[in-house]
Write an enzyme that holds these catalytic residues in place. Structure first.
Site, PDB file in Angstrom:
ATOM      1  N   VAL A 473      40.833  35.376  32.779  1.00 14.72           N
ATOM      2  CA  VAL A 473      41.787  36.459  32.515  1.00 14.72           C
ATOM      3  C   VAL A 473      43.219  35.921  32.378  1.00 14.72           C
ATOM      4  O   VAL A 473      43.918  36.197  31.399  1.00 14.72           O
ATOM      5  CB  VAL A 473      41.724  37.537  33.629  1.00 14.72           C
ATOM      6  CG1 VAL A 473      42.800  38.584  33.412  1.00 14.72           C
ATOM      7  CG2 VAL A 473      40.350  38.178  33.638  1.00 14.72           C
ATOM      8  N   ALA A 502      50.768  29.641  38.282  1.00  8.88           N
ATOM      9  CA  ALA A 502      50.126  28.946  39.411  1.00  8.88           C
ATOM     10  C   ALA A 502      48.616  29.024  39.300  1.00  8.88           C
ATOM     11  O   ALA A 502      48.063  30.052  38.916  1.00  8.88           O
ATOM     12  CB  ALA A 502      50.591  29.577  40.719  1.00  8.88           C
ATOM     13  N   VAL A 605      39.948  49.044  37.558  1.00  7.03           N
ATOM     14  CA  VAL A 605      38.783  49.857  37.215  1.00  7.03           C
ATOM     15  C   VAL A 605      38.684  49.937  35.697  1.00  7.03           C
ATOM     16  O   VAL A 605      39.657  50.292  35.027  1.00  7.03           O
ATOM     17  CB  VAL A 605      38.932  51.290  37.784  1.00  7.03           C
ATOM     18  CG1 VAL A 605      37.672  52.103  37.469  1.00  7.03           C
ATOM     19  CG2 VAL A 605      39.192  51.261  39.275  1.00  7.03           C
ATOM     20  N   ALA A 607      38.482  47.598  33.383  1.00 15.26           N
ATOM     21  CA  ALA A 607      39.242  46.577  32.626  1.00 15.26           C
ATOM     22  C   ALA A 607      40.379  47.211  31.841  1.00 15.26           C
ATOM     23  O   ALA A 607      41.259  47.798  32.441  1.00 15.26           O
ATOM     24  CB  ALA A 607      38.291  45.779  31.728  1.00 15.26           C
ATOM     25  N   GLU A 663      29.991  38.717  38.806  1.00  9.19           N
ATOM     26  CA  GLU A 663      30.858  37.901  39.666  1.00  9.19           C
ATOM     27  C   GLU A 663      30.144  36.557  39.849  1.00  9.19           C
ATOM     28  O   GLU A 663      28.919  36.484  39.689  1.00  9.19           O
ATOM     29  CB  GLU A 663      31.006  38.573  41.041  1.00  9.19           C
ATOM     30  CG  GLU A 663      31.617  39.955  41.017  1.00  9.19           C
ATOM     31  CD  GLU A 663      33.120  39.932  40.832  1.00  9.19           C
ATOM     32  OE1 GLU A 663      33.775  39.005  41.341  1.00  9.19           O
ATOM     33  OE2 GLU A 663      33.644  40.840  40.161  1.00  9.19           O
ATOM     34  N   ASP A 674      31.390  45.805  44.387  1.00 12.97           N
ATOM     35  CA  ASP A 674      32.382  45.892  43.324  1.00 12.97           C
ATOM     36  C   ASP A 674      32.594  47.354  42.889  1.00 12.97           C
ATOM     37  O   ASP A 674      33.720  47.813  42.729  1.00 12.97           O
ATOM     38  CB  ASP A 674      31.889  45.029  42.150  1.00 12.97           C
ATOM     39  CG  ASP A 674      32.904  44.954  41.049  1.00 12.97           C
ATOM     40  OD1 ASP A 674      34.031  44.499  41.327  1.00 12.97           O
ATOM     41  OD2 ASP A 674      32.588  45.369  39.910  1.00 12.97           O
ATOM     42  N   LYS A 678      35.909  49.923  43.294  1.00 10.24           N
ATOM     43  CA  LYS A 678      36.493  50.687  42.179  1.00 10.24           C
ATOM     44  C   LYS A 678      36.499  52.182  42.485  1.00 10.24           C
ATOM     45  O   LYS A 678      37.487  52.871  42.210  1.00 10.24           O
ATOM     46  CB  LYS A 678      35.693  50.416  40.904  1.00 10.24           C
ATOM     47  CG  LYS A 678      35.880  48.998  40.378  1.00 10.24           C
ATOM     48  CD  LYS A 678      34.927  48.720  39.235  1.00 10.24           C
ATOM     49  CE  LYS A 678      35.139  47.342  38.654  1.00 10.24           C
ATOM     50  NZ  LYS A 678      34.032  46.940  37.766  1.00 10.24           N
TER      51      LYS A 678
END
Ligand code: ADP
Ligand code: ASP
Ligand code: MG
Length: 810
Positions: A473, A502, A605, A607, A663, A674, A678
């Site tokens: 991402v 970072a 939630v 994407a 994941e 997950d 959400k």
């Protein structure tokens, strides 16, 4: 007749001095010109530093001295092509250097450097440069400014004796040469005839004095920038040239540190109504800035921002001051007698305290003389001893049109407040051309930047981004920012400046912006390793900053609170903070609100789908969310769409992992964790208080599969295949499909594997898509439906990008 002054950088290099020659010779074709020159750039500093070495008995003074000689020699060798002129010039220059060397030697031997000697030493810079320029320019005649610029000693400082000087200037220039070349800065004491000067940066003043005395048509200040700018271009990268300024505006800006013109310069020409032009020796075609009496048709309320570092605020306070006449007179007389200049005063209307801004170097003296002056009052307890706070900075915003524009002070202090900068003292004169205020020195750069950004938006707005996480991402986000950078700048006037990137191990930080083409290389460099993210981000203390979390890390989520407290907005792709304890979630939101910054997490939630934003919009406009039904796991939807006679359950899980839908540990998906996170976030956004433990779970993988290692899990998983296949066949016969559905009804939540038939809106949910059905008071009979890709790096990154843009458009 014109007076042209060339600063140190304009005579500092071969290129600039040849440009000077061209500019002057072109002017001289039409009228007489007076050229005032500074020392070669940096030489005044060198002269002072070398004298300090000699004073301390440091033998290195000789090397420094030799370097100065070489620099002048090389310059002459390159620019003076005529042999005879060159030899003559070398003779003059070497004579000056011989004298200078003797003075340094004296200082070195005696270990004494009086103010008188120091003044003699610094005069050599301009004496040398003026000889060089007079030889270089066709028809140039050197004139000695010490013959006509006269000073006297007042309160330990050299002050111009204006009347005498004016008279001497007029006499000296009675027979005006074609091009008079005058050393700036230096002068002579009217009583002792000793060499003195007009203070650092004083060549501008020399030029103004001559221009005023001779009624010049214009005074031109030639320097190394395109004119007077909206702020110091070394600090504010987006500063730009101001076309026109009034004398008052220029004076206010210079008095508060705009180094481009030495402050006393404006007064003599202003009195005579002689315009000043600020021009760039390196870019003579640029029109520069015109400073004159009156500016017409100028709509801008604020013309410029300037600042003074190293401010001390002295507070004179005590109960006896209330209503007592004469305290202020005593304060200012005392300071004036000591030669201390006060550049800001602030007194509350209760009259029991007066704050005075002085330079740090004057602070001790100021405190001492004021304590002496008020010794009696302090002794009786009627007044307190002086309180001094050093290491501050004073900033001024300036513009004559401020007086016609309400709300400037509100905007000023509002902008500072939103950036977490507190104002220690402030002052606005009734003339309303200047508002000045004092902040902690460590906030100077940030204050200048936010103010410049908010008052001079005509160029572009800057958002400074810290991006944490360079995985799928984060990597995509950086790519998208890079490809949109120019477009956003041109179309939206928005500059997305990535100042920090970072990874889990390393970090690169640069307030001027990181090169997004090769940040991965930069992250590999040894100096990028082991940096503390929190300290770096907060330590940079940069304005309009946004921390973007593209990780799934608990440790990073734990930093949000302190970022928000430091007025850094947070955009999280990471769900852990918004789904953590309700109290923590509320605290983060409240901190953001209190600080006037943003905490946004739309991609937590669905994407890139606009789910959280839509729920917020509905609620903000008075709707009530009654029910949410949703398929929120792209992974689980993929699994239940893939499962088939020839694709057993365990294989679908494996594919989900291989294709990057799940994941890294697929149990997070299979256990519903997950989806629960959400659902908790959506429920909270819908206005209900909920914790993860409140969600009722109806799972499809037995609990024991979630114990032990991931390897054990993969080994055990095929044991579920037969049962799944049997259930699947039954489901197929009934014409139904499996969907893992998250439900919220009036605040009560559950997740469960449901069987939906062809009439259900979730039946045709392809691939890894997500779907959300919102039943609200307004959308009751026909609920609102949001559907689309619910996972994937590109859409998630785009969602994060959209969040960034939503902050930028405030
Ligand atoms: P010179 O040697 O020509 O006298 P100075 O160094 O004294 O030059 O002044 C020019 C410098 O002033 C610029 O290079 C710039 O860095 C600085 N400066 C500070 N504030 C301003 C401003 N508002 N506009 C233009 N320049 C500024
Ligand atoms: N050379 C002097 C200085 O550096 C004067 C000037 O440049 O204006 O301060
Ligand atoms: Mg200067």
């Amino acid at each position: 007749m014109k007076v042209l002054k060339f600063g140190g950088t304009s005579v500092g290099s071969v290129k600039s001095i040849l440009s000077l020659k061209k500019i002057v010779e072109t002017e001289a074709r039409t009228q007489p010109v007076v050229v005032v020159v500074s020392a070669l750039g940096g030489i005044t500093d060198k002269l002072i530093a070398t004298s300090q070495m000699a004073l301390k008995g440091d033998d290195k003074w000789r090397e420094e001295f030799d370097a100065m000689v070489t620099r002048h020699h090389q310059m002459i060798d390159t620019i003076i092509t005529d042999d005879k002129k060159r030899v003559d010039l070398f003779n003059k220059v070497d004579q000056l250097f011989d004298q200078l060397k003797s003075i340094y030697y004296g200082v070195y031997l005696i270990h004494d450097l009086s103010k008188k000697t120091e003044d003699a030493i610094v005069s050599y810079g301009e004496r040398l440069s003026s000889n060089i320029v007079a030889t270089l320019i066709k028809g140039g005649k050197r004139m000695n400014s010490r013959d006509f610029i006269r000073t006297e000693k007042k309160n330990g400082k050299h002050r111009l004796v204006a009347d005498l000087t004016n008279q001497l200037v007029r006499e000296a220039f009675k027979d005006m040469p074609e091009v008079a070349v005058v050393p700036g800065f230096i002068s002579r004491d009217k009583d002792t005839s000793e060499t003195t000067n007009l203070g650092r940066g004083g060549s501008d003043y020399t030029a103004a004095i001559i221009a005023a005395a001779l009624d010049a048509e214009v005074l031109e200040i030639w320097t190394d920038v395109d004119g007077f700018m909206t702020a110091d271009p070394r600090v504010i990268k987006t500063a730009y040239t101001i076309n026109e300024l009034s004398y008052i505006e220029a004076m206010e800006l210079c008095n508060f540190g705009a180094k481009v013109i030495y402050p006393p310069t404006i007064y003599p020409v202003c009195v005579k109504n002689i315009p000043i032009k600020v021009k760039n020796t390196f870019n003579p075609e640029h029109p520069g800035t015109l400073i004159k009496d009156h500016i017409e048709n100028d709509q801008k309320p604020i013309k410029g921002i300037s600042s003074i570092k190293g401010t001390t605020l002295i507070t004179v306070t005590g109960l006896s001051m209330v209503g007592v006449i004469g305290v202020n007179r005593r304060i200012f007389t005392t300071l004036a007698n000591k030669g201390i200049s006060v550049f800001m005063v602030s007194q509350a209307s209760s009259e029991n305290s007066t704050s005075i801004g002085v330079r740090d170097e004057d602070a001790n003296d100021a405190v001492e003389v004021l304590n002496d002056e008020f010794a009696k009052e302090i002794e009786t307890g009627a007044m307190f001893p002086m309180h001094a706070e050093s290491g501050l900075a004073t900033i001024a915003i300036v513009g004559e049109n401020m007086k016609h524009t309400p709300g400037i002070a509100g905007k000023l202090f509002g902008t500072l407040g939103r950036s977490g900068i507190s104002v220690i003292a402030c002052a606005q004169g009734a003339s309303e051309t200047n508002i000045s205020f004092v902040v902690d020195g460590k906030f100077l750069r940030k204050s200048l930047n936010v103010l410049h950004d908010s008052f001079f938006l005509s160029e572009y707005k800057v958002l400074n981004l810290f991006i944490c996480g360079v995985g799928t991402v984060g990597g995509k986000l950086i790519e998208q920012i890079r490809s949109q950078y120019e477009t956003l700048m041109q179309r939206n006037g928005l500059k997305l400046n990535v100042v920090g990137i970072a990874s889990s191990k390393a970090g690169v930080y640069d307030r001027d912006g990181i090169d997004l083409e090769n940040y991965r290389e930069l992250l590999k460099a040894p100096e990028a390793q082991g940096k503390n993210l929190r300290d770096e981000v907060i330590g940079m203390n940069i304005f309009n900053s946004v921390f973007v979390d593209c990780t799934a890390s608990k440790d990073i989520a734990a930093l949000y609170q302190s970022f928000l407290e430091h007025n850094i907005s947070v955009i999280a792709a990471n769900k852990l903070a918004a789904s953590s304890d309700y109290a923590n979630y509320m605290k983060l939101k409240k901190t953001a609100r209190d600080r006037g910054v943003w905490f946004r997490y739309e991609t937590n939630v669905g994407a890139g789908l606009p789910i959280i934003g839509t729920i917020n919009d509905l609620r903000n406009s008075g709707d009530k969310i009654l029910k949410i039904e949703a398929v929120l796991s792209g992974t689980l939807n993929f699994i239940f769409n893939e499962i088939a006679a020839d694709v057993p359950f365990s294989e679908t899980v494996r594919r989900a992992k291989e294709q990057g839908y799940s994941e890294p540990d697929p149990r997070i998906d299979l256990s519903g964790t997950d989806v629960i996170r959400k659902l908790v976030i959506l429920t909270r956004e819908a206005g209900y208080k909920v914790e993860q433990t409140d969600v009722e779970k109806h799972l499809f993988v037995p609990n024991e599969y979630f114990e032990g290692t991931v390897d054990d899990f993969w080994k055990k998983l095929p044991a579920l295949d037969a049962d799944f296949e049997a259930r699947r066949q039954k489901l197929e016969a009934e014409g139904k499909r499996w969907r893992f559905v998250a439900t919220m009804e009036n605040g009560v939540t559950n997740v469960a594997l449901r069987e939906v038939d062809i009439n259900h809106p979730f039946y045709r949910l392809e691939g890894s898509n997500n779907i959300v059905l919102l039943t609200t008071e307004r959308y009751k009979e026909y609920p609102m439906l949001i559907q689309g890709y619910g996972a994937g790096a590109s859409v998630t990154a785009a969602g994060v990008f959209a969040n960034i843009m939503s902050i930028a458009n405030i």
